[in-house]
Design a protein around this motif. Structure first.
Motif, PDB file in Angstrom:
ATOM      1  N   ASP A 279       0.797  -1.226   0.000  1.00 32.96           N
ATOM      2  CA  ASP A 279       0.000   0.000   0.000  1.00 32.96           C
ATOM      3  C   ASP A 279       0.832   1.281   0.000  1.00 32.96           C
ATOM      4  OD1 ASP A 279      -2.213  -1.604   0.004  1.00 32.96           O
ATOM      5  OD2 ASP A 279      -2.616  -1.389   2.146  1.00 32.96           O
ATOM      6  N   ASN A 280       2.075   1.195  -0.446  1.00 35.85           N
ATOM      7  CA  ASN A 280       2.916   2.388  -0.547  1.00 35.85           C
ATOM      8  C   ASN A 280       2.609   3.077  -1.877  1.00 35.85           C
ATOM      9  OD1 ASN A 280       5.117   4.210  -1.052  1.00 35.85           O
ATOM     10  ND2 ASN A 280       6.297   3.114   0.505  1.00 35.85           N
ATOM     11  N   LEU A 281       1.875   4.173  -1.807  1.00 35.28           N
ATOM     12  CA  LEU A 281       1.412   4.852  -3.018  1.00 35.28           C
ATOM     13  C   LEU A 281       2.569   5.426  -3.814  1.00 35.28           C
ATOM     14  CD1 LEU A 281      -0.874   5.893  -4.811  1.00 35.28           C
ATOM     15  CD2 LEU A 281      -1.058   7.882  -3.296  1.00 35.28           C
ATOM     16  N   GLU A 282       3.553   5.985  -3.141  1.00 38.07           N
ATOM     17  CA  GLU A 282       4.662   6.611  -3.860  1.00 38.07           C
ATOM     18  C   GLU A 282       5.484   5.577  -4.622  1.00 38.07           C
ATOM     19  OE1 GLU A 282       6.034   8.402  -0.337  1.00 38.07           O
ATOM     20  OE2 GLU A 282       5.408  10.424  -0.912  1.00 38.07           O
ATOM     21  N   LEU A 283       5.750   4.420  -4.013  1.00 40.13           N
ATOM     22  CA  LEU A 283       6.464   3.360  -4.724  1.00 40.13           C
ATOM     23  C   LEU A 283       5.637   2.844  -5.897  1.00 40.13           C
ATOM     24  CD1 LEU A 283       8.035   1.256  -1.811  1.00 40.13           C
ATOM     25  CD2 LEU A 283       9.097   3.068  -3.179  1.00 40.13           C
ATOM     26  N   THR A 284       4.317   2.788  -5.706  1.00 33.93           N
ATOM     27  CA  THR A 284       3.432   2.335  -6.783  1.00 33.93           C
ATOM     28  C   THR A 284       3.494   3.280  -7.979  1.00 33.93           C
ATOM     29  OG1 THR A 284       1.930   1.198  -5.275  1.00 33.93           O
ATOM     30  CG2 THR A 284       1.009   1.916  -7.376  1.00 33.93           C
ATOM     31  N   LEU A 285       3.470   4.584  -7.719  1.00 30.40           N
ATOM     32  CA  LEU A 285       3.568   5.549  -8.806  1.00 30.40           C
ATOM     33  C   LEU A 285       4.937   5.489  -9.474  1.00 30.40           C
ATOM     34  CD1 LEU A 285       1.777   8.626  -7.176  1.00 30.40           C
ATOM     35  CD2 LEU A 285       0.910   7.172  -9.028  1.00 30.40           C
TER      36      LEU A 285
END
Length: 497
Positions: A279-285
């Motif tokens: 759920d790490n949004l920044e890593l996902t982006l």
């Protein structure tokens, strides 16, 4: 107290906090170690903390229906903020960073309250219908024009996941200055694409602001955008990644250009990577921009690591380092334009299908429609976005169905069926441009020329220039006797092409 008035009062809190920032900037101090603040500064900090707690209390009272009590609490909070703002800038030792933190805190509280559902202009949307359950194709009427509900992102408010750090603040400044025109264009384009794209995100439980942030950065809402690397569509899918999520060719049409299909695929990708990166949004982006394989190799098993950890951040390309905060900043502005002195244009994004009453291409319709509804750039981009499968130069026959903004239905009947405008549009569209064959390329010169320098001999010249002829051939070409040459003489040498 009336509901709308109370909402405006809460908004005033954010505005006062913004004024606090401006007042406090004059007293910015070094981050070096400082002695304990004097009692006057401690008292100001106490007022600031109490104002923040009072704001939270007022929100709780509002949710409980105690409007009168909420107003009294809010009044006290405003008084404390005003007093702190008036004195901090002139008080030695007062740290403006405390005020920045409170401002950011109030914005984040706002995301969890009813205030987050208001429009940027504090416009009354009480007549707007709520989002309809997503069964089948959602119509434009089920999508309020400017809903600001903040969807939970896998158990977290979006605001909890956006770190207001240096890179994000720098990106906010870029969107508000040099990229402001791009942001406005993306917003207008999105309003007409919203009924196609937002339901796909809603079905996946993802926030609309995130969708807007990605789209604004990737394409600006231009459905037919193609990057130099081959990424295509409003959300810029690479071909192989698109195939993985069902974006294929349908009767010669690349569905990466389809707004609904690309939004569905993007939402599925984001959820897949959120699960993979805990759920790490920044890593996902970062994975969306730089490739999930690379991000997994950098992160390894430590999915709790921050995107800004030097072990990660320093290994990324500059493009990816910029991409993540720029997407988050655009999403944040979508949620909080009023808090950044930003006003998005009012756009009625509802669309309608029309049946052509005379044959016309999208280009011809753009000419005859003109610039109604304050669209100085015309409607070409919007018509293309709403009809992504059509070649804009290809004339569509009488009786063909097209999608246009609903606000243009009467404009079409008035301007594009009869009269001078469709005639003008057709005349321009069918203009004949002379075409001439490309001239044949000039034959290559069979020889090259060389000016003899002091110390040259015929043998050294032939060797140096890799000539495909012998010394004797060069001598014959230049009518030389006994291979005698002199400085300044121009020799012809065979071209070895």
């Amino acid at each position: 107290m009336p509901y709308r008035a109370l909402v405006r009062s809460f908004r005033l809190v954010a505005c006062v906090a913004a004024l606090v920032q401006l007042t406090a900037c004059a007293s910015t101090q070094s981050n070096a170690t400082k002695p304990p603040p004097p009692a006057s500064v401690v008292a100001l900090y106490g007022q600031l903390d109490q104002a923040s707690r009072s704001y939270e209390t007022a929100l709780q009272q509002t949710r409980a229906g105690d409007m009168e009590g909420a107003q009294k609490t809010l009044d006290a909070s405003l008084d404390q903020l005003r007093d702190a703002a008036a004195h901090c800038g002139a008080t030695p030792g007062c740290d403006p960073q405390r005020f920045f933190s409170v401002f950011d805190h109030l914005l984040r509280l706002k995301d969890g309250s009813f205030i987050g559902d208001q429009t940027p202009d504090d416009e009354d949307t009480s007549t707007s219908p709520p989002l309809a359950p997503l069964t089948g194709q959602a119509g434009a009427g089920s999508l309020p024009e400017a809903q600001r509900s903040v969807t939970l992102l896998r158990g977290h408010q979006l605001s909890e996941l956006i770190a207001m750090n240096g890179p994000v603040k720098a990106a906010l400044e870029m969107w508000l200055t040099q990229w402001r025109g791009n942001l406005m264009e993306a917003y207008v384009n999105y309003q007409f694409l919203r009924q196609e794209m937002w339901p796909q995100y809603q079905q996946q439980g993802l926030p609309e602001a995130l969708l807007f942030g990605i789209m604004a950065k990737e394409s600006g809402g231009k459905v037919h955008a193609v990057s130099r690397s081959g990424a295509a569509g409003p959300l810029q899918f690479m071909y192989a990644t698109g195939l993985r999520f069902g974006l294929t060719d349908q009767d010669g049409f690349d569905t990466r250009f389809d707004p609904a299909d690309s939004a569905r695929a993007n939402a599925e990708y984001i959820n897949e990577q959120l699960k993979s990166f805990n759920d790490n949004l920044e890593l996902t982006l970062a994975a969306y921009n730089g490739g999930e394989g690379r991000m997994h190799r950098l992160v390894g098993e430590d999915t709790s690591v921050s995107f800004y950890d030097p072990r990660i951040y320093a290994q990324l390309s500059q493009e990816t380092r910029d991409y993540v905060p720029e997407v988050l900043a655009a999403a944040w502005l979508f949620l909080h334009p009023d808090s950044y002195n930003l006003r998005f244009p009012r756009v009625d994004g509802q669309t309608a299908n029309i049946t052509l009453k005379r044959s016309a291409s999208l280009s011809e319709l753009t000419v005859c429609l003109g610039s109604p509804n304050d669209m100085p750039d015309g409607w070409f981009r919007t018509l293309r976005n709403l009809n992504p499968r059509l070649d804009p130069q290809q004339e569509q026959p009488l009786g063909a169905e097209l999608q246009i903004p609903k606000s243009l239905e009467k404009v079409y009947d008035a301007r594009c069926v009869d009269g001078p405008w469709p005639i003008l549009a057709s005349d321009l569209h069918n203009a004949v441009v002379p075409v001439f064959p490309e001239p044949a390329p000039a034959a290559a010169d069979p020889v090259v020329r060389y000016t003899v320098r002091r110390g040259d001999t015929l043998a050294t010249i032939v060797r140096r220039h890799g000539s495909c002829a012998s010394e004797a051939q060069v001598a014959r070409m230049n009518n030389l006797k006994f291979s005698h040459i002199k400085a300044g003489q121009v020799l012809k040498l065979p071209s070895c092409r």
